[in-house]
Design a protein around this motif. Structure first.
Motif, PDB file in Angstrom:
ATOM      1  N   PRO A   1      -2.591  -2.885  -2.133  1.00  0.00           N
ATOM      2  CA  PRO A   1      -3.421  -4.091  -2.201  1.00  0.00           C
ATOM      3  C   PRO A   1      -2.581  -5.338  -1.936  1.00  0.00           C
ATOM      4  O   PRO A   1      -1.470  -5.466  -2.455  1.00  0.00           O
ATOM      5  CB  PRO A   1      -3.970  -4.075  -3.631  1.00  0.00           C
ATOM      6  N   LYS A   2      -3.118  -6.211  -1.140  1.00  0.00           N
ATOM      7  CA  LYS A   2      -2.397  -7.445  -0.801  1.00  0.00           C
ATOM      8  C   LYS A   2      -2.236  -8.302  -2.065  1.00  0.00           C
ATOM      9  O   LYS A   2      -3.195  -8.466  -2.817  1.00  0.00           O
ATOM     10  CB  LYS A   2      -3.203  -8.211   0.248  1.00  0.00           C
ATOM     11  N   PRO A   3      -1.040  -8.850  -2.314  1.00  0.00           N
ATOM     12  CA  PRO A   3      -0.880  -9.696  -3.500  1.00  0.00           C
ATOM     13  C   PRO A   3      -1.700 -10.980  -3.345  1.00  0.00           C
ATOM     14  O   PRO A   3      -1.504 -11.729  -2.398  1.00  0.00           O
ATOM     15  CB  PRO A   3       0.624 -10.005  -3.520  1.00  0.00           C
ATOM     16  N   VAL A   4      -2.624 -11.190  -4.263  1.00  0.00           N
ATOM     17  CA  VAL A   4      -3.467 -12.388  -4.195  1.00  0.00           C
ATOM     18  C   VAL A   4      -3.525 -13.098  -5.545  1.00  0.00           C
ATOM     19  O   VAL A   4      -4.116 -14.164  -5.663  1.00  0.00           O
ATOM     20  CB  VAL A   4      -4.931 -12.034  -3.799  1.00  0.00           C
ATOM     21  N   ALA A   5      -2.913 -12.488  -6.582  1.00  0.00           N
ATOM     22  CA  ALA A   5      -3.251 -12.884  -7.946  1.00  0.00           C
ATOM     23  C   ALA A   5      -2.380 -13.987  -8.534  1.00  0.00           C
ATOM     24  O   ALA A   5      -2.838 -14.766  -9.359  1.00  0.00           O
ATOM     25  CB  ALA A   5      -3.201 -11.654  -8.859  1.00  0.00           C
TER      26      ALA A   5
ATOM     27  N   ARG B   1       3.052   6.424  -5.450  1.00  0.00           N
ATOM     28  CA  ARG B   1       2.448   5.157  -5.018  1.00  0.00           C
ATOM     29  C   ARG B   1       2.600   4.085  -6.107  1.00  0.00           C
ATOM     30  O   ARG B   1       2.784   2.907  -5.807  1.00  0.00           O
ATOM     31  CB  ARG B   1       0.961   5.381  -4.686  1.00  0.00           C
ATOM     32  N   PHE B   2       2.506   4.511  -7.366  1.00  0.00           N
ATOM     33  CA  PHE B   2       2.694   3.584  -8.487  1.00  0.00           C
ATOM     34  C   PHE B   2       4.114   2.995  -8.456  1.00  0.00           C
ATOM     35  O   PHE B   2       4.313   1.787  -8.611  1.00  0.00           O
ATOM     36  CB  PHE B   2       2.419   4.321  -9.808  1.00  0.00           C
ATOM     37  N   VAL B   3       5.097   3.859  -8.208  1.00  0.00           N
ATOM     38  CA  VAL B   3       6.491   3.393  -8.142  1.00  0.00           C
ATOM     39  C   VAL B   3       6.667   2.438  -6.959  1.00  0.00           C
ATOM     40  O   VAL B   3       7.286   1.371  -7.088  1.00  0.00           O
ATOM     41  CB  VAL B   3       7.468   4.589  -8.023  1.00  0.00           C
ATOM     42  N   LEU B   4       6.107   2.819  -5.809  1.00  0.00           N
ATOM     43  CA  LEU B   4       6.210   1.967  -4.617  1.00  0.00           C
ATOM     44  C   LEU B   4       5.582   0.604  -4.886  1.00  0.00           C
ATOM     45  O   LEU B   4       6.152  -0.446  -4.557  1.00  0.00           O
ATOM     46  CB  LEU B   4       5.507   2.648  -3.426  1.00  0.00           C
ATOM     47  N   TRP B   5       4.403   0.625  -5.514  1.00  0.00           N
ATOM     48  CA  TRP B   5       3.715  -0.629  -5.836  1.00  0.00           C
ATOM     49  C   TRP B   5       4.570  -1.471  -6.797  1.00  0.00           C
ATOM     50  O   TRP B   5       4.702  -2.697  -6.612  1.00  0.00           O
ATOM     51  CB  TRP B   5       2.330  -0.330  -6.456  1.00  0.00           C
TER      52      TRP B   5
ATOM     53  N   ALA C   1     -11.412   3.130  -3.961  1.00  0.00           N
ATOM     54  CA  ALA C   1     -11.301   2.248  -5.131  1.00  0.00           C
ATOM     55  C   ALA C   1      -9.910   2.341  -5.756  1.00  0.00           C
ATOM     56  O   ALA C   1      -9.366   1.348  -6.228  1.00  0.00           O
ATOM     57  CB  ALA C   1     -12.361   2.606  -6.164  1.00  0.00           C
ATOM     58  N   GLU C   2      -9.349   3.533  -5.755  1.00  0.00           N
ATOM     59  CA  GLU C   2      -8.053   3.767  -6.408  1.00  0.00           C
ATOM     60  C   GLU C   2      -6.910   3.607  -5.411  1.00  0.00           C
ATOM     61  O   GLU C   2      -6.806   4.336  -4.435  1.00  0.00           O
ATOM     62  CB  GLU C   2      -8.035   5.183  -7.011  1.00  0.00           C
ATOM     63  N   TRP C   3      -6.047   2.640  -5.686  1.00  0.00           N
ATOM     64  CA  TRP C   3      -4.872   2.443  -4.822  1.00  0.00           C
ATOM     65  C   TRP C   3      -3.667   3.221  -5.340  1.00  0.00           C
ATOM     66  O   TRP C   3      -2.774   3.563  -4.579  1.00  0.00           O
ATOM     67  CB  TRP C   3      -4.509   0.963  -4.728  1.00  0.00           C
ATOM     68  N   LEU C   4      -3.657   3.459  -6.659  1.00  0.00           N
ATOM     69  CA  LEU C   4      -2.547   4.218  -7.239  1.00  0.00           C
ATOM     70  C   LEU C   4      -2.917   5.697  -7.193  1.00  0.00           C
ATOM     71  O   LEU C   4      -3.260   6.309  -8.207  1.00  0.00           O
ATOM     72  CB  LEU C   4      -2.281   3.759  -8.671  1.00  0.00           C
TER      73      LEU C   4
END
Ligand code: ZN
Length: 199
Positions: free
Chosen positions: A18-22, A52-56, A44-47
């Motif tokens: 997800p693109k950082p927008v926050a 993927r969680f570690v990469l994020w 809906a699930e990006w992780l």
């Protein structure tokens, strides 16, 4: 040909994140799920797994590259499940001020706090997570980031995107922002409004 990346995504190491927008990592963490409060939709699930969680977490600056390199590619489903549970709890606290969800955050923050050490630089002294190679490291970092957000005035500026299938959170200190991103949800709403005016 390179894969087409939607406007709300960014390609990191060949994976869409997800693109950082926050404006805060704890909110970006909530934004690894899309369509809050709606039935689960594909994508809906990006992780999608622990890797993927570690990469994020590395991409978001929550774990250093050296730690991420050691944790990538591992199958740590129990940690991933805890991360997803923390995400739900955090969203309930941030969006709905549901303090019934605080126990989940408290447990993860307590765990994280047991693995910090006091670190000094020339400017400051602060607690830092110890990289002990434990697969919980990204989860600990998320938990401390969430506490950082909730314990300061920024928590009062958190707003949720009203876009269909979205619900992403972001900081809105001036009270003027509506959409997570003009390029995705804002644009979709514009197109819909245009179609309604010109049937
Ligand atoms: Zn949105």
């Amino acid at each position: 040909m390179a894969a087409k990346v939607p406007p709300h995504a960014v390609l990191v190491d060949g994976h869409a994140l997800p693109k950082p927008v926050a404006g805060h990592p704890a909110l970006e963490f909530c934004n690894t799920w899309a369509g809050w409060g709606e039935p689960e939709a594909p994508g809906a699930e990006w992780l999608v797994d622990y890797d993927r969680f570690v990469l994020w977490a590395e991409f978001t600056g929550l774990v250093p590259a050296s730690a991420a390199a050691r944790l990538r590619g591992r199958a740590e489903d129990a940690v991933l499940a805890r991360a997803r549970a923390l995400r739900v709890a955090l969203y309930r606290i941030l969006r709905h001020r549901d303090l019934g969800a605080l126990d989940v955050l408290a447990a993860e923050a307590d765990e994280a706090n047991r693995h910090t050490r006091l670190t000094a630089t020339t400017e400051t002294v602060h607690f830092e997570l110890v990289d002990d190679g434990n697969p919980l490291l990204p989860l600990r970092s998320v938990a401390l980031s969430a506490v950082d957000l909730l314990s300061g005035p920024q928590r009062n500026t958190v707003r949720a995107c009203p876009g269909d299938g979205c619900g992403w959170l972001f900081l809105d200190p001036r009270g003027r922002r509506v959409w997570c991103s003009m390029a995705s949800c804002g644009n979709r709403a514009k197109v819909r409004a245009h179609a309604a005016r010109n049937p």
